[in-house]
Design an enzyme around this catalytic site. Sequence first.
Site, PDB file in Angstrom:
ATOM      1  N   SER A   7       0.857  -1.184   0.000  1.00 51.46           N
ATOM      2  CA  SER A   7       0.000   0.000   0.000  1.00 51.46           C
ATOM      3  C   SER A   7       0.891   1.231   0.000  1.00 51.46           C
ATOM      4  O   SER A   7       1.684   1.440   0.921  1.00 51.46           O
ATOM      5  CB  SER A   7      -0.887   0.002   1.248  1.00 51.46           C
ATOM      6  OG  SER A   7      -1.415   1.295   1.453  1.00 51.46           O
ATOM      7  N   MET A  36      -9.001   8.470  -0.053  1.00 53.45           N
ATOM      8  CA  MET A  36      -9.752   8.958   1.116  1.00 53.45           C
ATOM      9  C   MET A  36     -10.271  10.364   0.831  1.00 53.45           C
ATOM     10  O   MET A  36      -9.561  11.167   0.205  1.00 53.45           O
ATOM     11  CB  MET A  36      -8.854   8.988   2.345  1.00 53.45           C
ATOM     12  CG  MET A  36      -8.187   7.659   2.651  1.00 53.45           C
ATOM     13  SD  MET A  36      -7.263   7.726   4.187  1.00 53.45           S
ATOM     14  CE  MET A  36      -6.404   6.148   4.142  1.00 53.45           C
ATOM     15  N   HIS A  65      -8.772   1.151  -3.433  1.00 52.24           N
ATOM     16  CA  HIS A  65      -9.627   1.024  -2.247  1.00 52.24           C
ATOM     17  C   HIS A  65     -10.267   2.385  -1.992  1.00 52.24           C
ATOM     18  O   HIS A  65      -9.590   3.321  -1.557  1.00 52.24           O
ATOM     19  CB  HIS A  65      -8.737   0.561  -1.079  1.00 52.24           C
ATOM     20  CG  HIS A  65      -9.408   0.517   0.255  1.00 52.24           C
ATOM     21  ND1 HIS A  65      -8.706   0.363   1.437  1.00 52.24           N
ATOM     22  CD2 HIS A  65     -10.717   0.600   0.617  1.00 52.24           C
ATOM     23  CE1 HIS A  65      -9.546   0.362   2.451  1.00 52.24           C
ATOM     24  NE2 HIS A  65     -10.771   0.516   1.991  1.00 52.24           N
ATOM     25  N   MET A  67     -12.281   4.871   0.019  1.00 54.50           N
ATOM     26  CA  MET A  67     -12.823   5.200   1.340  1.00 54.50           C
ATOM     27  C   MET A  67     -13.480   6.566   1.206  1.00 54.50           C
ATOM     28  O   MET A  67     -13.003   7.577   1.724  1.00 54.50           O
ATOM     29  CB  MET A  67     -11.686   5.225   2.381  1.00 54.50           C
ATOM     30  CG  MET A  67     -11.229   3.824   2.778  1.00 54.50           C
ATOM     31  SD  MET A  67      -9.591   3.814   3.528  1.00 54.50           S
ATOM     32  CE  MET A  67      -8.588   3.722   2.059  1.00 54.50           C
ATOM     33  N   MET A 136     -11.210  -5.084   6.638  1.00 57.82           N
ATOM     34  CA  MET A 136     -10.345  -4.100   7.297  1.00 57.82           C
ATOM     35  C   MET A 136      -9.923  -4.669   8.653  1.00 57.82           C
ATOM     36  O   MET A 136     -10.777  -5.041   9.464  1.00 57.82           O
ATOM     37  CB  MET A 136     -11.065  -2.774   7.524  1.00 57.82           C
ATOM     38  CG  MET A 136     -11.267  -1.899   6.300  1.00 57.82           C
ATOM     39  SD  MET A 136      -9.795  -1.557   5.308  1.00 57.82           S
ATOM     40  CE  MET A 136      -8.729  -0.730   6.498  1.00 57.82           C
ATOM     41  N   ASP A 174      -6.509  -5.790   5.147  1.00 54.93           N
ATOM     42  CA  ASP A 174      -5.852  -4.490   5.049  1.00 54.93           C
ATOM     43  C   ASP A 174      -5.718  -3.857   6.428  1.00 54.93           C
ATOM     44  O   ASP A 174      -6.716  -3.539   7.070  1.00 54.93           O
ATOM     45  CB  ASP A 174      -6.709  -3.606   4.123  1.00 54.93           C
ATOM     46  CG  ASP A 174      -6.081  -2.258   3.823  1.00 54.93           C
ATOM     47  OD1 ASP A 174      -4.918  -2.038   4.207  1.00 54.93           O
ATOM     48  OD2 ASP A 174      -6.761  -1.436   3.182  1.00 54.93           O
TER      49      ASP A 174
HETATM   50  C1  DX5 Z   1      -5.820   2.240   6.000  1.00 52.58           C
HETATM   51  C2  DX5 Z   1      -5.520   1.820   4.591  1.00 52.58           C
HETATM   52  C3  DX5 Z   1      -4.469   0.800   4.435  1.00 52.58           C
HETATM   53  C4  DX5 Z   1      -3.114   1.169   4.954  1.00 52.58           C
HETATM   54  C5  DX5 Z   1      -2.540  -0.082   5.555  1.00 52.58           C
HETATM   55  O1  DX5 Z   1      -7.007   2.941   6.040  1.00 52.58           O
HETATM   56  O2  DX5 Z   1      -6.690   1.305   3.957  1.00 52.58           O
HETATM   57  O3  DX5 Z   1      -4.356   0.331   3.089  1.00 52.58           O
HETATM   58  O4  DX5 Z   1      -2.232   1.669   3.990  1.00 52.58           O
HETATM   59  O5  DX5 Z   1      -1.330   0.258   6.080  1.00 52.58           O
HETATM   60  P1  DX5 Z   1      -0.571  -0.548   7.220  1.00 52.58           P
HETATM   61  O6  DX5 Z   1      -0.088  -1.826   6.594  1.00 52.58           O
HETATM   62  O7  DX5 Z   1       0.521   0.408   7.548  1.00 52.58           O
HETATM   63  O8  DX5 Z   1      -1.535  -0.795   8.343  1.00 52.58           O
HETATM   64 ZN    ZN Z   2      -6.496   0.230   1.995  1.00 53.55          ZN
END
Ligand code: DX5
Ligand code: ZN
Length: 224
Positions: A7, A36, A65, A67, A136, A174
């Site tokens: 990511s 996001m 992804h 959000m 998640m 994730d």
């Molecule tokens: C969080 C994201 C993730 C994030 C995960 O809202 O959706 O994709 O990048 O990162 P780590 O592996 O650092 O938890």
């Molecule tokens: Zn993510």
Amino acid sequence: MIQIVPSILSADFARLGEEIQRVEQGGATMLHLDVMDGHFVPNLTIGPPVVKSIRKITKMTLDVHLMITDADKYAPVFIEAGADQVSVHQEACPHLDGTIRAIQAEGVPAGVVLNPATPVSALEDVLYLVDYVLIMSVNPGFGGQKLIPRCLDKVRQLARLRKELGLKFAIEIDGGVNLDNIGDIVRAGCDWLVSGASIFHSPDPAATVAKMRALAQEAMTIRV
Ligand code: DX5
Ligand code: ZN
């Protein structure tokens, strides 16, 4: 096939191209892009122009992804920008069935994401439709958080349901994935493991991806 999916949220955005090349050298074939909007989650990240630029420098599968509160409006924009697959949150989509079908009608696989507090049962009526489910394992919005162990039960539950119903959707996780918990996650039934901080904050991201892939493969051989 089991995948480690870096990511870019924790990458150095001033050197994004190099960071992407590094994880590709480590053997990653999918790249996770977190979008996001500052409404659905309390953070802002990237938009379509960034996806478009990334598309030009890599052949990796771009796993977007969303959000955001308005997935119906923006999913086609991200697909146009180069997304290979798009996931939307169950909690953000009141017309989830229609949203999934609309993404698939654009010609790409569609995934549904569940926040830690949303039960697997919320997907009962769309499981037969989705291409993948993203669990998640942290509350969305930020990288570098700790995995909530209870979320692994949801992965197990989904894997069981997939088998019982004879379905083929992939299971993605994730949040908080690291070298120490990869084995448990794969054994729980997960196929795609997203990881941000553990890869990009490590001294050698390519080596970390390679190590994670090896651990995941090893765990696959004893997956129940
Ligand atoms: C969080 C994201 C993730 C994030 C995960 O809202 O959706 O994709 O990048 O990162 P780590 O592996 O650092 O938890
Ligand atoms: Zn993510």
